[in-house]
Design a protein around this motif. Sequence first.
Motif, mmCIF file in Angstrom:
data_model
loop_
_atom_site.group_PDB
_atom_site.id
_atom_site.type_symbol
_atom_site.label_atom_id
_atom_site.label_comp_id
_atom_site.label_asym_id
_atom_site.label_seq_id
_atom_site.Cartn_x
_atom_site.Cartn_y
_atom_site.Cartn_z
ATOM 1 N N GLU A 72 0.823 -1.208 0.000
ATOM 2 C CA GLU A 72 0.000 0.000 0.000
ATOM 3 C C GLU A 72 0.860 1.262 0.000
ATOM 4 O O GLU A 72 1.775 1.413 0.812
ATOM 5 N N ARG A 88 -6.811 -8.964 -2.239
ATOM 6 C CA ARG A 88 -6.767 -7.501 -2.351
ATOM 7 C C ARG A 88 -6.775 -7.115 -3.829
ATOM 8 O O ARG A 88 -5.986 -7.640 -4.611
ATOM 9 N N SER A 99 -2.514 1.151 -4.574
ATOM 10 C CA SER A 99 -3.547 0.969 -3.559
ATOM 11 C C SER A 99 -3.975 -0.495 -3.559
ATOM 12 O O SER A 99 -4.099 -1.121 -4.625
ATOM 13 N N THR A 101 -7.087 -2.806 -2.062
ATOM 14 C CA THR A 101 -8.409 -2.644 -1.467
ATOM 15 C C THR A 101 -9.111 -3.990 -1.320
ATOM 16 O O THR A 101 -8.807 -4.939 -2.039
#
Length: 199
Positions: A72, A88, A99, A101
């Motif tokens: 991240e 992710r 990023s 998520t």
Amino acid sequence: MATECSISPAFDIVALAASAGGLNALSCILSSLPADFPARIVVVQHMSGQHRSFLAEILNRCTPLRVKQAEEGEQVIPGTVYVAAPDRHLLVNLDSTVSLTQTEKVHSVRPSAEILFKSVAEKYQKRALAVILTGANMDGSKGVEAIKKMGGKVIAQDESTSQVFGMPAAAIDTGCVDWILPLDKIADAIKNLVMGGQI
């Protein structure tokens, strides 16, 4: 006279996506790319989110490039391969940071090629190259449409060398794939496109 290291790449990023049979396909491609490859590389491989992934370690053994699991907020840089973490989604932001998520699964998978390709298309536009490899389901088909809409290029693995042809077939059906290639031709195509802008 320009030296090789001063040549500006035609593409800034290569985004690869795979599922069933993907480890072999990714190993084949990455093992044929040089240590001084001038573009960023990001990878989504469908995997179970229940266990730690050893994908980066395995791929590191077969390529001169550095392979790491994306973290991240880190900056993606040329010559490094960033693989999605288990469970992710992987996105590349407008400032070239990563990023990770846990937003909703796409096509029942997380990480998803759709999420990665769409983020890469938005950031890199015509300087994005997407590669969709062997795998089941339709993941990546909307993503390749985003890549093409922004002026990027798309390679799909052909049926004869795909362990499962679902993902490449769905991408091809969109009409947004520029080249359909056997696995053993994809690495050379990536090198030629990135270094010279054409195959």
